[in-house]
Design a protein around this motif. Sequence first.
Motif, mmCIF file in Angstrom:
data_model
loop_
_atom_site.group_PDB
_atom_site.id
_atom_site.type_symbol
_atom_site.label_atom_id
_atom_site.label_comp_id
_atom_site.label_asym_id
_atom_site.label_seq_id
_atom_site.Cartn_x
_atom_site.Cartn_y
_atom_site.Cartn_z
ATOM 1 N N THR A 161 -5.731 -15.674 9.994
ATOM 2 C CA THR A 161 -4.520 -14.861 9.920
ATOM 3 C C THR A 161 -4.814 -13.451 10.419
ATOM 4 O O THR A 161 -5.955 -13.091 10.703
ATOM 5 C CB THR A 161 -3.989 -14.738 8.472
ATOM 6 O OG1 THR A 161 -4.780 -13.773 7.765
ATOM 7 C CG2 THR A 161 -4.029 -16.065 7.740
ATOM 8 N N CYS A 162 -3.744 -12.671 10.471
ATOM 9 C CA CYS A 162 -3.851 -11.259 10.849
ATOM 10 C C CYS A 162 -4.481 -10.465 9.700
ATOM 11 O O CYS A 162 -4.593 -10.943 8.574
ATOM 12 C CB CYS A 162 -2.454 -10.738 11.166
ATOM 13 S SG CYS A 162 -2.410 -9.051 11.779
ATOM 14 N N ILE A 163 -4.848 -9.210 10.017
ATOM 15 C CA ILE A 163 -5.435 -8.343 8.986
ATOM 16 C C ILE A 163 -4.370 -7.648 8.141
ATOM 17 O O ILE A 163 -4.711 -6.947 7.183
ATOM 18 C CB ILE A 163 -6.308 -7.244 9.632
ATOM 19 C CG1 ILE A 163 -5.493 -6.498 10.699
ATOM 20 C CG2 ILE A 163 -7.565 -7.839 10.226
ATOM 21 C CD1 ILE A 163 -6.202 -5.277 11.262
ATOM 22 N N ASP A 164 -3.122 -7.817 8.467
ATOM 23 C CA ASP A 164 -2.038 -7.113 7.774
ATOM 24 C C ASP A 164 -2.156 -7.296 6.249
ATOM 25 O O ASP A 164 -2.110 -8.424 5.756
ATOM 26 C CB ASP A 164 -0.701 -7.674 8.280
ATOM 27 C CG ASP A 164 0.450 -6.783 7.880
ATOM 28 O OD1 ASP A 164 0.477 -6.342 6.714
ATOM 29 O OD2 ASP A 164 1.323 -6.530 8.732
ATOM 30 N N PRO A 165 -2.296 -6.183 5.495
ATOM 31 C CA PRO A 165 -2.474 -6.301 4.034
ATOM 32 C C PRO A 165 -1.298 -6.960 3.321
ATOM 33 O O PRO A 165 -1.459 -7.453 2.204
ATOM 34 C CB PRO A 165 -2.631 -4.840 3.575
ATOM 35 C CG PRO A 165 -3.037 -4.091 4.781
ATOM 36 C CD PRO A 165 -2.382 -4.779 5.946
ATOM 37 N N GLY A 180 0.255 -17.043 12.221
ATOM 38 C CA GLY A 180 0.774 -15.749 12.653
ATOM 39 C C GLY A 180 1.831 -15.284 11.663
ATOM 40 O O GLY A 180 2.203 -16.007 10.738
ATOM 41 N N HIS A 181 2.296 -14.062 11.854
ATOM 42 C CA HIS A 181 3.354 -13.595 10.955
ATOM 43 C C HIS A 181 4.343 -12.737 11.725
ATOM 44 O O HIS A 181 3.998 -12.127 12.739
ATOM 45 C CB HIS A 181 2.757 -12.812 9.781
ATOM 46 C CG HIS A 181 2.172 -11.486 10.164
ATOM 47 N ND1 HIS A 181 2.848 -10.300 10.031
ATOM 48 C CD2 HIS A 181 0.971 -11.163 10.707
ATOM 49 C CE1 HIS A 181 2.086 -9.302 10.451
ATOM 50 N NE2 HIS A 181 0.943 -9.800 10.876
ATOM 51 N N THR A 182 5.576 -12.693 11.232
ATOM 52 C CA THR A 182 6.595 -11.870 11.870
ATOM 53 C C THR A 182 6.298 -10.403 11.582
ATOM 54 O O THR A 182 5.538 -10.078 10.667
ATOM 55 C CB THR A 182 7.995 -12.220 11.331
ATOM 56 O OG1 THR A 182 8.000 -12.011 9.915
ATOM 57 C CG2 THR A 182 8.350 -13.671 11.625
ATOM 58 N N ASP A 183 6.905 -9.526 12.368
ATOM 59 C CA ASP A 183 6.737 -8.087 12.206
ATOM 60 C C ASP A 183 5.266 -7.683 12.303
ATOM 61 O O ASP A 183 4.790 -6.826 11.555
ATOM 62 C CB ASP A 183 7.331 -7.623 10.854
ATOM 63 C CG ASP A 183 7.458 -6.102 10.791
ATOM 64 O OD1 ASP A 183 7.834 -5.507 11.822
ATOM 65 O OD2 ASP A 183 7.165 -5.514 9.738
ATOM 66 N N CYS A 184 4.541 -8.330 13.213
ATOM 67 C CA CYS A 184 3.116 -8.038 13.368
ATOM 68 C C CYS A 184 2.943 -6.762 14.183
ATOM 69 O O CYS A 184 3.397 -6.684 15.322
ATOM 70 C CB CYS A 184 2.401 -9.198 14.060
ATOM 71 S SG CYS A 184 0.632 -8.902 14.229
ATOM 72 N N LEU A 185 2.302 -5.779 13.603
ATOM 73 C CA LEU A 185 2.158 -4.497 14.295
ATOM 74 C C LEU A 185 1.231 -4.600 15.505
ATOM 75 O O LEU A 185 1.336 -3.816 16.446
ATOM 76 C CB LEU A 185 1.652 -3.423 13.329
ATOM 77 C CG LEU A 185 2.667 -3.019 12.258
ATOM 78 C CD1 LEU A 185 2.111 -1.910 11.389
ATOM 79 C CD2 LEU A 185 3.985 -2.580 12.881
ATOM 80 N N VAL A 186 0.340 -5.564 15.468
ATOM 81 C CA VAL A 186 -0.533 -5.757 16.627
ATOM 82 C C VAL A 186 0.326 -6.168 17.829
ATOM 83 O O VAL A 186 0.038 -5.829 18.969
ATOM 84 C CB VAL A 186 -1.606 -6.821 16.329
ATOM 85 C CG1 VAL A 186 -2.439 -7.111 17.559
ATOM 86 C CG2 VAL A 186 -2.493 -6.352 15.186
HETATM 87 ZN ZN ZN Z 1 -0.220 -8.765 12.142
#
Ligand code: ZN
Length: 350
Positions: free
Chosen positions: A38-42, A96-102
């Motif tokens: 997954t992404c690093i988004d906390p 993946g996830h929505t609203d991903c800042l990357v």
């Molecule tokens: Zn992300």
Amino acid sequence: MRLFEAIVEANHRALSGDKTAGLRPDEFTDALPVVALTCIDPRLNPLIPEVLGVREEHFIWLRNAGNIIFDSMSSMMRTLALACAVKGGKEIAIVGHTDCLVCKTTILQLTERFRQLGVERARLPENLVEFFGLSASERQNVLKSADIVRHSPLIGPKIPVHGLLLDITNGKLEWLVNGYQTLDTFRTATSATAERSSPASTPLAELPSLAVGEMKFPEFKIGDAHVVTQTQTTPVPTETAEATSEPAAGPAAKLVEKTKSAAGAVQKVLRLEAAQKYRIVASDRKIYGPVTGGKIMEWIADGRIDWQTLAKPEGGSEWKPLSAWAASAAKDALSQLLPPKIQSFFRSKH
Ligand SMILES: [Zn+2]
């Protein structure tokens, strides 16, 4: 019902208000532990374990910025491989996830943020999109990563590779790549390929065609270094515009072309016959040449042109991408993995 079928079903039932919805991991011990990238988004910290619903000891959690797989032998790919080989991971999921800042951060914003952190633009690689694997679409990014993992030589044909997109606002899972289905296709294709290829050298004529039109191209917001879709539909300029100097440096070349054939994806290392001369159409739409295949390979290595560049052999009348004129050395692909692409990005800085 298999593990991810149960996960997705429980997820959708729970979201529609079914209070009895849930997963009984004990029914899926054959499919556990699961390996998730997954992404690093906390924001995902509390969400992912809850959404997948498997116990901590059955959950191998890998993360990087944007849940990106750069290539089939990258370091994240090696970790995925060891997660299966050493830690017994049975199924892989790229989530993946929505609203991903990357995905949402533009190159301008990114360079500004780096500048505020004391990292000047000149110290960064030229093509930030490629370097950081930035993608404009969370969905495309998951599809691409799942595809790379599926076809990586490090992942065996027993491991399903799923692709999912998590809606960060409500926790809903969208199943983009059903790893059970792609696994079946992959197995069939792999055995078909194995039957066809002889242990000795394969005659060129039997190699699968490149089928450029069937390739899946990721969407990118900026930059064109990933895979530029210069297919046969590119208008061919007239030869009156011929230039003699070398084409200007362009995006880094993709030496290893990932192509889809009827038999599934095959990694190919492309080569041109060194002595054969070609004319090529560079990105400035000018025709260069005739130049030898050897010289063209140098230009590709320097990132001046890539394998999608239109070319015509001397004496011929047909324009095709260079990849179509190249012989491939698919069976040698592993032993010929190329130097890290980063070298070409930094070359101009020294
Ligand atoms: Zn992300």
